[in-house]
Design a protein around this motif. Structure first.
Motif, PDB file in Angstrom:
ATOM      1  N   MET A  92      47.575  33.871  48.134  1.00 45.38           N
ATOM      2  CA  MET A  92      45.613  33.552  47.610  1.00 45.38           C
ATOM      3  C   MET A  92      44.221  33.884  48.107  1.00 45.38           C
ATOM      4  N   ALA A  93      44.581  32.355  49.547  1.00 38.57           N
ATOM      5  CA  ALA A  93      43.950  33.090  50.878  1.00 38.57           C
ATOM      6  C   ALA A  93      44.038  34.300  51.617  1.00 38.57           C
ATOM      7  N   GLN A  94      44.743  34.121  51.041  1.00 43.72           N
ATOM      8  CA  GLN A  94      45.729  35.798  52.034  1.00 43.72           C
ATOM      9  C   GLN A  94      44.681  36.814  51.792  1.00 43.72           C
ATOM     10  N   LEU A 119      40.243  41.051  51.929  1.00 48.37           N
ATOM     11  CA  LEU A 119      38.966  42.195  52.032  1.00 48.37           C
ATOM     12  C   LEU A 119      37.731  41.412  52.236  1.00 48.37           C
ATOM     13  N   VAL A 120      37.100  40.574  52.776  1.00 48.28           N
ATOM     14  CA  VAL A 120      36.900  40.161  53.629  1.00 48.28           C
ATOM     15  C   VAL A 120      36.050  40.986  54.938  1.00 48.28           C
ATOM     16  N   SER A 141      43.552  37.333  40.731  1.00 45.21           N
ATOM     17  CA  SER A 141      44.000  36.374  40.108  1.00 45.21           C
ATOM     18  C   SER A 141      45.525  35.728  40.305  1.00 45.21           C
ATOM     19  N   PHE A 142      45.615  35.078  39.611  1.00 46.95           N
ATOM     20  CA  PHE A 142      47.088  34.133  39.507  1.00 46.95           C
ATOM     21  C   PHE A 142      47.641  35.099  38.089  1.00 46.95           C
ATOM     22  N   VAL A 177      37.173  35.615  42.155  1.00 49.58           N
ATOM     23  CA  VAL A 177      38.899  35.010  41.713  1.00 49.58           C
ATOM     24  C   VAL A 177      38.518  34.181  40.455  1.00 49.58           C
ATOM     25  N   LEU A 178      39.925  34.682  39.769  1.00 51.42           N
ATOM     26  CA  LEU A 178      40.046  34.527  38.721  1.00 51.42           C
ATOM     27  C   LEU A 178      41.114  32.519  38.419  1.00 51.42           C
TER      28      LEU A 178
END
Length: 109
Positions: free
Chosen positions: A66-68, A73-74, A38-39, A14-15
């Motif tokens: 981003m959290a979603q 992915l997890v 990344s944002f 995560v960038l």
């Protein structure tokens, strides 16, 4: 090197930079097969990440989005595998030998 050893421990990269030029660490993460997020800032990550193909670009510094995407992915191993494979394949165009051949072609023309 130390960066590579640390990236080998990760499952996702995560960038969160506010400002970024061409991101070598993003390429290094993708070279390890890490799905990367990344944002979506003015330059840098958007030159490397193809949203939804080899990673994800998150608009407007949207932390909830981003959290979603991280959770997605997890929880979705098939998506993780697909993004990981695409990252590995796509990042090869940035390998030094491939970039050098591109410059040689330009100079010779």
């Amino acid at each position: 090197d130390m960066v590579k050893r640390e990236l080998e421990k990760a499952k996702i990269f995560v960038l969160t930079s506010i400002c970024e030029s061409f991101s070598l660490v993003l390429c290094e993460a993708m070279e390890q097969g890490l799905p990367s997020l990344s944002f979506d800032i003015d330059v840098g990550p958007k030159e490397i990440i193809k949203d939804g193909y080899n990673g994800f670009l998150i608009e407007n510094r949207n932390k909830d989005k981003m959290a979603q995407k991280i959770i997605e992915l997890v929880e979705n191993r098939e998506l993780w595998n697909e993004i990981s494979a695409n990252a590995l394949e796509d990042v090869s165009k940035y390998y030094s030998e491939n970039v050098a051949h591109g410059w040689i072609d330009i100079i010779e023309k």
